[in-house]
Design a protein around this motif. Structure first.
Motif: not given
Length: 75
Positions: A2-5, A15-18
């Motif tokens: 998981p990466v936070n954009f 925007r958010g976690i993906a």
């Protein structure tokens, strides 16, 4: 993983976690599930679910050893 954009350069809807693969590309079905079917999920819950999905993706990749991963491959 998981990466936070959260870049201010991105529109709010992106925007958010993906969940992304080893190249940083969002995983197709994980993105559909989390963004379309569960859009109101809290950030901490979202991260937990995406972490579990990442483990599933990694297990499938180890088992099948194909690129792209067997869960997102079409056809």
């Amino acid at each position: 993983m998981p990466v936070n954009f959260n870049s201010s350069l991105l529109p709010p809807t992106l925007r958010g976690i993906a969940s992304v693969d080893q190249y940083g590309i969002p995983r197709f079905w994980a993105t559909i599930w989390i963004d379309v079917l569960k859009p109101t999920m809290e950030s901490s819950t979202r991260r937990k679910h995406l972490t579990a999905l990442d483990r599933l993706y990694e297990a499938c990749n180890r088992q099948r050893g194909r690129e792209p991963g067997p869960l997102d491959r079409r056809g």
